[in-house]
Design an enzyme around this catalytic site. Structure first.
Site, short mmCIF file in Angstrom:
data_model
loop_
_atom_site.label_atom_id
_atom_site.label_comp_id
_atom_site.label_asym_id
_atom_site.label_seq_id
_atom_site.Cartn_x
_atom_site.Cartn_y
_atom_site.Cartn_z
CG HIS A 6 2.14 9.61 1.56
ND1 HIS A 6 2.92 8.55 1.16
CD2 HIS A 6 2.57 10.69 0.87
CE1 HIS A 6 3.80 8.98 0.27
NE2 HIS A 6 3.61 10.26 0.08
CB ALA A 7 3.48 5.53 4.69
#
Lengths: 587, 89
Positions: free
Chosen positions: B15-16
């Protein structure tokens, strides 16, 4: 398209009421026109792109700093990731190459390459992958707005603008708030989304109704009620005046009115003081007013730090939060509740175990007693921040004594190592528990002996006592905090606390219900910890109550057999107090 | 050129935040860095590229490193993946 009065029901994302005019934000379907450019325009387009990126970077930097000031570090992280996306060298190189090779305008090339990145993410079944697409879109829509040359973000909206859109990113919400939007009506996003978190901290009303944003005409008159989760498009005069009245009672104006309070803590007619404290999630605008008035924080919910970081923040990050709140509330006290995760918070996260019955599962203190490293990190951060001697630790959802003892043991271990490292902390810091499970209320004597204070969480206590989930419409009518069985558990807990000289507070929703105030004063509750926008009214109300007279009320209420009977008695009492207005915040 | 396959084992996948960490590490080196998942090959120094992989927990990615400092680069990239990006469990 809606053309005449229509009431729609959706979800209440962020409380409060807004009355105004719709402005439909059409992000996602922008007017991106693909143009073939002459070879001589290539350099100009590349320069325009670079400038748009630069402006975006400036904007995000400013937002990050404002957000940091307003809400602390959790939110700045979101902007850090967005800044990295905005300045991705490889990606921008690719865009420039395409502009030069394809001889297309920068706007369309940038847009299509962004889409190429987000499409695989949007197609993913994993919510975190889809969330990344939202982060990218938040950046690209900024770049595109600058690349087109119009639409400056520091411009104020016309008065009473309610924005209608599919979804807004945390950054957009911050800047729309600065541009004086009064509310949001969205088609996507749950109560635990970043959007919801930021909106609540900023006290910006938000309602979510699936599919709504394509059916509201621009400039239509609308009302949104973020407390009920409803919206009215083209409201009639009656709707308008009713909601205006309701807004006065519930709106953020009530926060500013706290400034007018002269006596804190408020005192009853016969001179007994009743502590009214605030429930807080993130450091929002209410903080300055609350701390200036020396109103204590009865419940600081730390799981929001987790939600804002998308992860457990490390010790130093937490320390900075806790120290800041301790410094802000010097002269009064802050009860920090350790991470209360599981069940409705975080149940969707894919690393959390799938549970058949999460309400009776791994939640509250339970996961923390297994994830001891996380728990000890948090305790260490709280202790390090405790040198002002105004912090208290509260453990959520204790269901038996062993849990309290185990948590206390872990806290002692942390204290021991801090001492060894010569790190100062408040050695007398109090550790209290939340009583939210019938077993804890029934064993309150034993728990009161071993805890420093008790705080009754009535929302869970009600659902567990009556075995009814208020979100389930089939059984919601059973859920009622005024049920005599719930009230008996509350009374028992208060009495147990007082037998051992331990203060008892109530921090569930019913604590902020004016109907319940005389009852709780009569029961001897020491503190009511409530939503900041209820504080003004409740403090005023305390002054009208005589603590001796309400004892009779308690006896009469306790002998009732139904919640309806209790409500009726409390309403009669409230009328007798000479209040013309009846507040209703409960169903 | 060095090549190695690793499994994404942190709880939330790439994810980010992990993507940002990976790019930050890859960008420290002169060597070219590429990641491949299925038949999608992206530049390891581009966050947009790494995000595009949509690498959920359990997915396998191939790391390619090519350049003067490829040995150290590979070592550090593999290390950051295998450490689960410093996430607690």
């Amino acid at each position: 398209m809606i053309t005449k009065r229509k009431l729609v029901k959706g979800s209440a994302i962020s409380g409060g009421i807004a009355l105004g005019y719709a402005r439909v934000m059409t992000r996602g379907v922008p007017d991106i026109v693909e143009l073939v450019i002459p070879a001589t325009r290539v350099r100009g387009e590349i320069k325009a792109l670079e400038e748009a990126v630069e402006q975006t970077v400036d904007e995000l930097g400013t937002l990050r700093d404002t957000a940091g000031k307003k809400m602390g570090l959790a939110v700045t992280k979101i902007f850090d990731a967005q800044l990295m996306i905005a300045t991705d060298k490889e990606f921008l190189k690719h865009v420039k190459q395409e502009i030069a090779e394809q001889k297309r305008n920068a706007r369309s090339v940038y847009h299509s390459l962004v889409q190429a990145t987000t499409l695989p993410l949007l197609g993913s079944r994993d919510i975190y992958m889809r969330q990344m697409a939202k982060d990218i879109e938040a950046v690209s829509s900024r770049v595109l707005s600058h690349l087109s040359g119009y639409q400056k973000s520091d411009l104020r909206f016309p008065p009473n603008t309610i924005l209608v859109g599919d979804y807004f990113s945390p950054g957009e919400i911050l800047s729309y708030r600065q541009r004086k939007a009064v509310g949001l009506l969205v088609s996507e996003g749950g109560r635990n989304s970043h959007m919801a978190l930021i909106a609540r901290a900023l006290m910006l009303p938000v309602v979510m109704v699936r599919g709504i944003w394509t059916s509201v005409p621009n400039h239509a008159k609308i009302i949104i009620d973020g407390t009920e989760g409803t919206a009215i498009i083209y409201p009639d005069e009656h709707d308008w005046s009713e909601h205006q009245k309701k807004k006065k009672r519930h709106g953020p104006a009530l926060i500013t009115r706290i400034k007018k309070l002269t006596q804190i803590p408020p005192v009853t007619k016969d001179g007994q003081s009743v502590q009214i404290a605030a429930n807080l999630s993130l450091l929002g605008p209410a903080n300055e007013i609350l701390s200036a008035k020396k109103i204590p924080v009865g419940l600081y919910r730390t799981e929001y730090l987790y939600l804002a970081h998308d992860d457990f923040p490390d010790e130093d990050t937490q320390y900075r939060y806790y120290r800041r709140i301790a410094e802000q509330y010097v002269g009064t006290s802050v009860v920090i509740r350790t991470f209360d995760l599981g069940y409705d918070k975080l149940a969707s996260r894919n690393f959390w175990p799938k549970e058949d019955n999460p309400a009776l599962g791994w939640r509250g203190i339970r996961p923390m007693l297994e994830l001891t490293q996380i728990f000890k990190t948090q305790i260490r951060a709280i202790l390090r921040a405790s040198t002002q001697r105004n912090l208290k630790i509260m453990l959520p959802m204790i269901s038996e004594t062993r849990e309290l003892l185990r948590a206390r043991k872990l806290i002692s271990q942390v204290k021991f190592s801090l001492r060894k490292e010569n790190i100062p902390f408040d050695a007398d810091i109090e550790t209290g528990i939340m009583v939210e499970v019938p077993s804890a209320a029934l064993a309150a004597d034993d728990l009161a002996r071993k805890a420093d204070f008790l705080s009754i969480g009535t929302n869970d206590l009600t659902q567990y006592t009556l075995a009814a989930d208020r979100m389930n419409s089939k059984v919601a009518h059973i859920y009622n905090s005024f049920h005599p069985s719930v009230l008996r558990l509350i009374q028992q807990t208060v009495d147990a606390g007082h037998r051992f000289n331990k203060p008892v507070s109530i921090c569930g929703e019913v604590a902020g219900d004016p109907l319940a105030l005389p009852l709780f004063i009569g029961m001897g509750v020491d503190t009511l910890s409530i939503n900041p926008n209820r504080i003004f009214d409740m403090c005023r109300l305390v002054g009208k109550i005589d603590s001796h007279l309400v004892r009779h009320l308690v006896g009469s209420v306790m002998s009732s057999s139904t919640a309806q009977e209790v409500t009726k008695k409390l309403e009669e009492y409230s009328r007798a107090l000479g209040k013309r207005r009846t507040f209703t915040i409960r169903k | 050129m060095l090549k190695k396959s690793v499994k994404i084992m942190n709880k939330l996948g790439l994810h980010a935040r992990p993507s940002a960490m990976l790019v930050t590490v890859a960008s420290r080196f002169k060597s070219e860095v590429f990641f491949t998942k299925a038949d999608l090959r992206v530049n390891g120094k581009s966050i947009m590229g790494v995000m595009m992989l949509a690498a959920e927990k359990g997915s396998e990615i191939t790391i390619e490193v090519d350049g003067a400092d490829e040995v150290q680069a590979m070592e550090q990239i593999v290390q950051v993946v295998q450490s689960g990006f410093g996430e607690n469990d």
